[in-house]
Design an enzyme around this catalytic site. Sequence first.
Site, PDB file in Angstrom:
ATOM      1  N   LYS A  60       0.842  -1.207   0.000  1.00  0.00           N
ATOM      2  CA  LYS A  60       0.000   0.000   0.000  1.00  0.00           C
ATOM      3  C   LYS A  60       0.878   1.258   0.000  1.00  0.00           C
ATOM      4  O   LYS A  60       0.609   2.218  -0.711  1.00  0.00           O
ATOM      5  CB  LYS A  60      -0.968  -0.021   1.194  1.00  0.00           C
ATOM      6  CG  LYS A  60      -2.072  -1.067   1.002  1.00  0.00           C
ATOM      7  CD  LYS A  60      -2.939  -1.303   2.226  1.00  0.00           C
ATOM      8  CE  LYS A  60      -3.909  -2.463   1.943  1.00  0.00           C
ATOM      9  NZ  LYS A  60      -4.825  -2.755   3.045  1.00  0.00           N
ATOM     10  N   GLN A  70      -4.868  -1.497   9.187  1.00  0.00           N
ATOM     11  CA  GLN A  70      -4.794  -2.830   8.598  1.00  0.00           C
ATOM     12  C   GLN A  70      -5.413  -3.871   9.536  1.00  0.00           C
ATOM     13  O   GLN A  70      -5.067  -3.943  10.708  1.00  0.00           O
ATOM     14  CB  GLN A  70      -3.320  -3.181   8.288  1.00  0.00           C
ATOM     15  CG  GLN A  70      -3.133  -4.465   7.509  1.00  0.00           C
ATOM     16  CD  GLN A  70      -3.697  -4.425   6.102  1.00  0.00           C
ATOM     17  OE1 GLN A  70      -3.734  -3.388   5.463  1.00  0.00           O
ATOM     18  NE2 GLN A  70      -4.151  -5.554   5.616  1.00  0.00           N
ATOM     19  N   ASP A  74     -11.147   2.890   3.346  1.00  0.00           N
ATOM     20  CA  ASP A  74     -11.429   1.459   3.191  1.00  0.00           C
ATOM     21  C   ASP A  74     -12.939   1.227   3.025  1.00  0.00           C
ATOM     22  O   ASP A  74     -13.366   0.130   2.665  1.00  0.00           O
ATOM     23  CB  ASP A  74     -10.978   0.694   4.450  1.00  0.00           C
ATOM     24  CG  ASP A  74      -9.678  -0.069   4.243  1.00  0.00           C
ATOM     25  OD1 ASP A  74      -9.433  -0.506   3.112  1.00  0.00           O
ATOM     26  OD2 ASP A  74      -8.933  -0.219   5.228  1.00  0.00           O
TER      27      ASP A  74
HETATM   28  N1  GUN Z   1      -7.171  -6.806   5.758  1.00  0.00           N
HETATM   29  C1  GUN Z   1      -7.500  -7.567   4.690  1.00  0.00           C
HETATM   30  N2  GUN Z   1      -7.972  -6.794   3.692  1.00  0.00           N
HETATM   31  C2  GUN Z   1      -7.949  -5.527   4.151  1.00  0.00           C
HETATM   32  C3  GUN Z   1      -8.302  -4.280   3.577  1.00  0.00           C
HETATM   33  O1  GUN Z   1      -8.770  -4.161   2.442  1.00  0.00           O
HETATM   34  N3  GUN Z   1      -8.130  -3.200   4.380  1.00  0.00           N
HETATM   35  C4  GUN Z   1      -7.642  -3.284   5.627  1.00  0.00           C
HETATM   36  N4  GUN Z   1      -7.530  -2.164   6.324  1.00  0.00           N
HETATM   37  N5  GUN Z   1      -7.292  -4.424   6.180  1.00  0.00           N
HETATM   38  C5  GUN Z   1      -7.450  -5.541   5.445  1.00  0.00           C
END
Ligand code: GUN
Length: 280
Positions: free
Chosen positions: A51, A95, A118
């Site tokens: 990311k 996350q 998100d």
């Molecule tokens: N954990 C697994 N997929 C995601 C996601 O798309 N965003 C976040 N913040 N955590 C995750």
Amino acid sequence: MKIIDGKEVSASVREEIAEQVAKLKNEGKKTGLAVIIVGNNPASRVYVNNKKKGCEQVGINSYEYALPEETKTEDILSLIDKLNKDDKVDGILCQLPLPEQIDEEAVINAIAPDKDVDAFRPENTGHIMTGDYSFLPCTPAGIIELLKFYDIAIEGKECVVIGRSNIVGKPMAMLLLHNNGTVTICHSRSRNLKDITSRADILVAAVGKEKFVTKDMVKDGAVVIDVGMNRDGNGKLCGDVDFENIKDKCSYITPVPGGVGPMTITMLLKNTLTASQNHK
Ligand code: GUN
């Protein structure tokens, strides 16, 4: 059979995002994403690094907050409170999964709705029901972009989603519905799963089980989208779909890795751009 190349589509969408981020910057608005990671989950570390790399590629400033495994809910809430008020932060990403002592729902709900890139907050997930949304959850939005890039029509098609999570399955079904698909959601209690999946023109697998979707579950000429991110016995990354045995039966199929995954991050970057435009 055609392989849907998520890296290619991502590169094309990221170019557009980079242009828009640069345009904002010329107008005096920088774009920033705060990334919170708690503990030592190795998969989370890989996602967070990807990311941050994505941010760098498109000119978004990323600010990492790495907190120890024993962090308390209140510590994250006070960090989020600070980030909510920080003008250089347009989006906040925490996350998941979080260590078990942490109240995940409280954390998600602490993020200001205009920084919820998100799209995990109930306000943002709820808006998907009515088709009135500022942020779309990254994985389903990325899948719609993939289908559009390859001119795969959704309208009137039988669409089957396996999995009913709040992050993928449910919003995916809604987006397919908004695009005029005929949508069925299946899950672990569904009976006659094979009969249902065999009807699908577009089949989305978001189960989290290696090789869950087998050849007998797929119709000839179907479009198969694999959201799975599993590790096989040898630690190799693999999806929910038995790719090797299914691929020749499909018109289109996404590989793992290199299919849906890169698009998820790209949509996060797109949501961060949208947040920045809204904050300008
Ligand atoms: N954990 C697994 N997929 C995601 C996601 O798309 N965003 C976040 N913040 N955590 C995750």
